[in-house]
Design a protein around this motif. Structure first.
Motif, PDB file in Angstrom:
ATOM      1  N   UNK A 226       0.628  -1.107  -0.108  1.00  0.00           N
ATOM      2  CA  UNK A 226       0.145   0.003   0.041  1.00  0.00           C
ATOM      3  C   UNK A 226       0.835   1.288   0.030  1.00  0.00           C
ATOM      4  N   UNK A 227       2.427   1.294   0.323  1.00  0.00           N
ATOM      5  CA  UNK A 227       3.080   2.301   0.348  1.00  0.00           C
ATOM      6  C   UNK A 227       3.166   2.982  -1.009  1.00  0.00           C
ATOM      7  N   UNK A 228       2.730   1.804  -2.271  1.00  0.00           N
ATOM      8  CA  UNK A 228       2.774   2.632  -3.369  1.00  0.00           C
ATOM      9  C   UNK A 228       1.962   3.788  -3.567  1.00  0.00           C
ATOM     10  N   UNK A 229       0.630   3.623  -2.696  1.00  0.00           N
ATOM     11  CA  UNK A 229      -0.227   4.814  -2.948  1.00  0.00           C
ATOM     12  C   UNK A 229       0.336   6.442  -2.823  1.00  0.00           C
ATOM     13  N   UNK A 230       0.978   6.429  -1.420  1.00  0.00           N
ATOM     14  CA  UNK A 230       1.499   7.918  -1.156  1.00  0.00           C
ATOM     15  C   UNK A 230       2.661   8.126  -2.382  1.00  0.00           C
ATOM     16  N   UNK A 231       3.592   7.207  -2.463  1.00  0.00           N
ATOM     17  CA  UNK A 231       4.462   7.452  -3.309  1.00  0.00           C
ATOM     18  C   UNK A 231       4.052   7.766  -4.777  1.00  0.00           C
ATOM     19  N   UNK A 232       3.402   6.913  -5.170  1.00  0.00           N
ATOM     20  CA  UNK A 232       2.656   7.074  -6.614  1.00  0.00           C
ATOM     21  C   UNK A 232       2.062   8.661  -6.737  1.00  0.00           C
ATOM     22  N   UNK A 233       1.344   9.005  -5.783  1.00  0.00           N
ATOM     23  CA  UNK A 233       0.768  10.181  -5.995  1.00  0.00           C
ATOM     24  C   UNK A 233       1.833  11.212  -5.908  1.00  0.00           C
TER      25      UNK A 233
END
Lengths: 285, 285, 285, 285
Positions: A226-233
């Motif tokens: 789920x860390x992908x979310x903030x990183x991606x945004x």
């Protein structure tokens, strides 16, 4: 006497340039000294917290601390003196930091019990930001803050959802895990849940039942991907911020609106030819 | 005799090609042997650090070590011999590595006490980079370094801010946590704070008071989501680098439009010949 | 009497606006009260799980809990009352949550044994999402969900592959590690494997044989760098989503060029009027 | 009799469609049964590794295991039977997996000691990939693999550099840390270094000297922020892969070269008008 006033102004102006600006050699030297003193005082607070050092060099630390505090106090006084609106400064972020960085030492003089205040001195480190601000990081800081601001909604939503999941899963472990596992209460279970989801994993509390371990695995995999979310945004926002360069800041000669992309030849709002050097090809027709 | 000189030059040139280049089969073989010897010697230093292996095979290791050291020394001598400016080489990164990779063994001969120097041998591993450099990773390395350089300001600012936060939060835990929690001094508390923020989480020091756990949770969530900053900035820089590598920043002489791929010969928008140095082949028709 | 019906309708309509919408001051106040009650009840469930608090303030918690439950029950009744299709609502996500948030307390009344149900109350926290939905996060949520949906295949494939690797590597450690290492069974070994791959690293189970440590290192490096996959895919999707949100995919009727910003009215390349429905204002001139 | 041959061929063809394809209902059912059996047998291997389950249900597991092995063996025989080039299949990835998934059980029959081979059965899980391959993940897999291939150089260089740093820093800790810290040998120290750099942080080995803790902090911060490299490179590659869509696969009518961007109107290689429907504006001149 009017003859004094300009002199006084001159002094204040020179002080202002020395303390608040950093384009003259003297001002640069002033900043360097300041940075050294800040690091020194922070280092002393840290070393003083180590028992044996405190016993051996305690009073040296004490004298240096007072030496630095006096200097900082004089500096603060000069800052106030050479400003026309000292109150505005004192209410500003750096003003508060400057006061906080000298106050504790004086307070300990009045109330010997206020020992914990000593740590407040560490806030002196924040003064370094001012020196940084004077350097060329302005652009970088703005870029980061801008991207942070633009992505704050997504990141807050992300954190909120994550906390929800952690709360619910952790409470389940609080129910199913035996006492010796250490899930003594729901808050403790949530503490464990965040230790797990953020992949910190102290290991002070660990599940021992197979079901508990299975749920932990679910939390870990969630936290891991789920860390992908903030990183991606955030990446997307930084890229967008970097691309902001591709907008020319020229206004349209027709309608005066800005925000045209660099490769634009006609205003996207009123269709006017943007390049004033050359003629509009349509004119020929 | 003049007849010797060219021969001598020939020898040095051949040595140079053998040692410093890698386009002849002999030079390639030389590199392979070098890589094998490097891995062998590094492996020996490691195995030798394991107690039982040291006792059993200690002297074998000793002989192999000397064998490799002699070879490396000869190689170093040859490098110096076949260079016109040996000093420049010795001052270069790889020159220092080469010297460091043979010096310790010889020093131990002189000062038997210099046992810790043995570990310096591990720097031999850095010699592998030279072989890598000769391979086709040049582009990749430049891309990474370029993106790193472009984003270094943001990342340093990021690290600095992170260290600030950790310092302040950790000192609070140093104040509120009881002695048995292990926050024995502010430096130790900061060590714990970074262990937590980077989500390493050894668990050798963990908060036990509810407030301490609450602050830790704040540090964890910060460290967990703040990683988005360097990643985002760096991704953006890599993407920009990859794109820059693909598009020329020349404008089309016909329509003044940008964003043409490097291999483009005609403007994709107006069909104009892009290379202003040469003539458009179609003109001939 | 027909005179009553409109009145009744009016009451239901007003209730509907109060409960389900949030554009009137009353409705906003209603939401605020709801949020406070939700946080209060969740906080009580948590505090009540701490032994000493339960002993001291247990019955206060009990009364507050009943107070909140009654309010929520009334609210639920009103929701059902003022809807034309209550069943549809009860079957919806929020309907289920609303029922689940009052049911447990009532059930405990009937079956005193149903203590574990208490934790179900924490699902009340999910009601906060409804209030969030009424706020302006719609866009953010859609963006995140859209990107998640677009990248779900890659991320599932990623998780599946990761689980495969972990299963196989963990079983090897189950075979080679001695009993005291704690790899008591393959499921336990897999639990350890995921704790390692996700870089959580509790340390409750750790390899002690050199080979075991070597395989662990392989798992760690895999988990450490493989995270790049979901992050990369997701970033790409978010970037695409943000761009799609900014550029229309309509082509210019004049030059057929794409990549016009949504707010563009004239083609930035040839100055043609983009909106084919209406006439170009310049035509009038 | 020739009448049999077509029949035989018919049988083999039908078998082939049933086993190797998945477009007929029968073939789909075959896949479903296969997936169930795979999960069942993998589940049994796992449960059988739990001591108490092994004692209680050991022989049930034994019978089911044999049942599945026989089915898989028959299936393998049929696969070989209905292929024209069985050897090619047996040498392929899935062929090896198929053999490995039945061999161990038979071998245990011959050599009762080959107990460890049981775990090889877990490789059966890899057969699931074949079923996945038949599903629509082809595109996703290609995208991920393509991006991985394109970024493999950077990521290998990254891993190599990281291992270098870890080796050197870890050896320093091996030198400075006392025996009780657990840095018993350089390999162990490297194991600790990777546990730290990848932010796994078991806590089975932790530095206790201030200098050791300081170096660890350096490793942690490196590992925490250096992850940005592979993520950034990989994100960039995924974005490039996704953008590949923006190239039209039409060939230029003039020079027949491909790889034109969608918004291109003239061939970037020969300047020919690409849109064959309309006329080249330049023709008018």
């Amino acid at each position: 006497m009017p003859s004094m006033k300009p002199a006084k102004v001159g002094l204040r102006t020179r002080l202002f340039q020395l303390i608040f600006e950093s384009d003259t050699p003297a001002a640069k030297a002033f900043d360097v000294v300041l940075v050294i003193l800040i690091f020194l005082s922070v280092g002393i607070v840290m070393l003083n917290s180590i028992a044996e050092y405190h016993q051996q060099y305690g009073n040296y630390f004490f004298y240096i601390e007072w030496f630095i505090t006096v200097i900082f106090t004089v500096e603060l006084a000069l800052r106030i003196y050479c400003l026309d609106k000292p109150l505005l400064y004192l209410k500003s972020f750096y003003g508060v930091i400057d006061v906080l960085s000298v106050l504790p030492t004086w307070l300990v003089l009045l109330f010997p019990g206020a020992h914990t205040l000593i740590v407040v001195r560490l806030l002196r480190a924040l003064r370094l930001f001012r020196v940084l601000d004077m350097m060329t990081i302005e652009g970088e800081k703005r870029l980061l803050l801008d991207a942070l601001l633009r992505s704050r909604h997504q990141i807050m939503l992300f954190l909120f959802t994550v906390l929800m999941l952690v709360t619910i899963f952790s409470s389940i472990l609080y129910l199913i895990e035996p006492a010796e596992a250490g899930f003594s209460s729901i808050p403790t279970a949530i503490y464990w849940g965040i230790v797990t989801l953020t992949t910190v994993g102290y290991g002070d509390i660990t599940p021992i039942t197979p079901l508990g371990q299975f749920i932990s695995v679910a939390i870990m995999l969630t936290g891991y991907s789920i860390i992908a979310l903030p990183v991606g945004v955030f990446s997307a926002e930084v890229i967008r911020a970097l691309r902001a360069e591709r907008y020319s800041d020229e206004a349209c000669p027709g309608c005066g609106r800005h925000h045209h992309e660099r490769d634009a030849r006609y205003c996207k709002f009123c269709g006017t030819w943007l390049d004033e050097e050359t003629a509009d090809p349509r004119a020929r027709e």
